[in-house]
Design an enzyme around this catalytic site. Structure first.
Site, PDB file in Angstrom:
ATOM      1  N   GLY A  67       0.831  -1.208   0.000  1.00 37.38           N
ATOM      2  CA  GLY A  67       0.000   0.000   0.000  1.00 37.38           C
ATOM      3  C   GLY A  67       0.858   1.247   0.000  1.00 37.38           C
ATOM      4  O   GLY A  67       0.545   2.232   0.676  1.00 37.38           O
TER       5      GLY A  67
ATOM      6  N   ARG B  82       0.293   5.712  -1.680  1.00 39.57           N
ATOM      7  CA  ARG B  82      -0.261   6.957  -1.130  1.00 39.57           C
ATOM      8  C   ARG B  82      -0.300   6.882   0.404  1.00 39.57           C
ATOM      9  O   ARG B  82      -0.017   5.825   1.003  1.00 39.57           O
ATOM     10  CB  ARG B  82      -1.653   7.222  -1.678  1.00 39.57           C
ATOM     11  CG  ARG B  82      -2.687   6.259  -1.132  1.00 39.57           C
ATOM     12  CD  ARG B  82      -4.048   6.534  -1.710  1.00 39.57           C
ATOM     13  NE  ARG B  82      -5.084   5.966  -0.888  1.00 39.57           N
ATOM     14  CZ  ARG B  82      -6.317   5.705  -1.291  1.00 39.57           C
ATOM     15  NH1 ARG B  82      -6.651   5.979  -2.526  1.00 39.57           N
ATOM     16  NH2 ARG B  82      -7.207   5.205  -0.462  1.00 39.57           N
TER      17      ARG B  82
ATOM     18  N   TYR C  19     -12.819  -3.722  11.150  1.00 42.28           N
ATOM     19  CA  TYR C  19     -11.558  -2.975  11.166  1.00 42.28           C
ATOM     20  C   TYR C  19     -10.846  -3.150  12.505  1.00 42.28           C
ATOM     21  O   TYR C  19      -9.654  -3.473  12.550  1.00 42.28           O
ATOM     22  CB  TYR C  19     -11.824  -1.497  10.890  1.00 42.28           C
ATOM     23  CG  TYR C  19     -10.562  -0.671  10.797  1.00 42.28           C
ATOM     24  CD1 TYR C  19      -9.811  -0.653   9.620  1.00 42.28           C
ATOM     25  CD2 TYR C  19     -10.106   0.084  11.877  1.00 42.28           C
ATOM     26  CE1 TYR C  19      -8.647   0.093   9.524  1.00 42.28           C
ATOM     27  CE2 TYR C  19      -8.944   0.829  11.788  1.00 42.28           C
ATOM     28  CZ  TYR C  19      -8.220   0.838  10.610  1.00 42.28           C
ATOM     29  OH  TYR C  19      -7.051   1.573  10.525  1.00 42.28           O
TER      30      TYR C  19
ATOM     31  N   LYS D 203      -7.220  -5.084  13.242  1.00 44.70           N
ATOM     32  CA  LYS D 203      -6.029  -4.412  13.772  1.00 44.70           C
ATOM     33  C   LYS D 203      -5.580  -5.046  15.086  1.00 44.70           C
ATOM     34  O   LYS D 203      -4.389  -5.117  15.375  1.00 44.70           O
ATOM     35  CB  LYS D 203      -6.310  -2.919  13.933  1.00 44.70           C
ATOM     36  CG  LYS D 203      -6.524  -2.201  12.603  1.00 44.70           C
ATOM     37  CD  LYS D 203      -5.290  -2.303  11.719  1.00 44.70           C
ATOM     38  CE  LYS D 203      -5.438  -1.575  10.405  1.00 44.70           C
ATOM     39  NZ  LYS D 203      -4.213  -1.579   9.587  1.00 44.70           N
TER      40      LYS D 203
END
Ligand SMILES: NC(=O)c1ccc[n+]([C@@H]2O[C@H](COP(=O)([O-])OP(=O)(O)OC[C@H]3O[C@@H](n4cnc5c(N)ncnc54)[C@H](O)[C@@H]3O)[C@@H](O)[C@H]2O)c1
Length: 251
Positions: free
Chosen positions: A14, A17, A158, A162
């Site tokens: 990733g 950006r 999410y 994590k």
């Protein structure tokens, strides 16, 4: 190139950006050769690669969807081919999908877990496999989140992904000590496309004002810690998650 990471070969997922881009830049500025993965916009990836070239860094962009096993294998093999090996891997690719639990379909849950957690597992496993086969060391740096600890309403997948990354970090640190050092960085809110100041919800703004340092972070503030963990001074650190979060979580 000279610098504390001269000769270091690094892969960032990733990396086109946001935080990943800033990490690629920070590693390159310290002298590393960098390959980065991207998924989606080729123009964005080429712009990042060109910026790295402008900084005199050896750099390559490789397209790969980290939720797919075959593409992760190709990403790691491609990075090894282009860099001549692999010393540092930063598992940064991630997606955020805000959704109330009761509206969350299995496919939504699987998509977030697939990119964030399975992607970290796949790229980490393939990279570590190569490092072990070489008989040498290496560094793995996983990008987690303060939300792994805080939780957030409407972010089940999410937050779970994590928290899983934190657990995987500690597990790999134990399994591959003393040769491969494995750590994580847990950012608080950072100004990127994922969580730009312009797209923050009222709830996110309220959480921001609770942050002791009273602002959201910049990508380069996360990148500085990742570069430190990749570098020659971070030799007695493994299995840790570093909160770079303005004090939102205090460990
Ligand atoms: N921005 C924040 O506030 C914040 C806070 C804590 C943690 N993080 C984490 O930092 C990391 C980077 O986030 P960001 O803010 O730069 O977001 P971003 O959306 O700007 O960048 C995410 C990157 O992941 C890549 N990506 C997305 N899906 C992919 C896939 N299937 N395969 C490969 N690459 C894929 C994108 O192409 C992009 O390069 C993520 O893991 C995110 O969860 C961000």
């Amino acid at each position: 190139m000279s610098g504390s990471l001269a000769g270091v070969r690094a892969l960032v997922t990733g990396g086109s950006r946001g935080i990943g881009r800033a990490i690629a830049m920070a590693l390159a500025d310290d002298g590393a050769r960098v390959a980065f993965g991207y998924h989606g916009s080729r123009e964005e990836a080429e712009a990042t690669r060109d910026e790295l070239w402008t900084r005199d860094a050896a750099a390559a962009a490789i397209e790969a969807d980290v939720s797919r096993e075959d593409e992760c294998k190709a990403l790691v093999t491609g990075a090894i081919d282009v860099l001549g090996g692999l010393d540092v891997v930063v598992n940064n690719a991630g997606i955020l999908h805000e959704q109330p639990l009761l509206d969350t379909e299995v496919a939504d849950f699987d998509r977030v877990i697939g990119v964030n957690l399975r992607g970290t597992f796949l790229v980490g496993r393939e990279s570590i496999r190569w490092m072990v086969e070489q008989g040498g060391g290496g560094r793995i740096i996983n990008i987690a989140s303060d939300l792994a600890y805080l939780g957030r309403a409407r972010n089940t997948a999410y937050c779970a992904s994590k928290a899983g990354i934190g657990a995987m970090t500690r597990t790999w640190a134990l399994e591959f000590a003393p040769d491969i050092l494995v750590n994580a960085v847990g950012p608080g809110p950072v100004d990127t496309d994922m969580l730009g100041a312009d797209v923050m919800s009222d709830e996110q703004r309220a959480q921001e004002s609770d942050i002791p340092l009273r602002r959201i972070g910049r990508p380069d503030e996360i990148a500085a810690v990742a570069a430190f963990l990749a570098g020659p001074k971070a030799t007695f650190i493994t299995g840790q998650t570093f909160g770079v979060n303005g004090g939102s979580v205090m460990y």
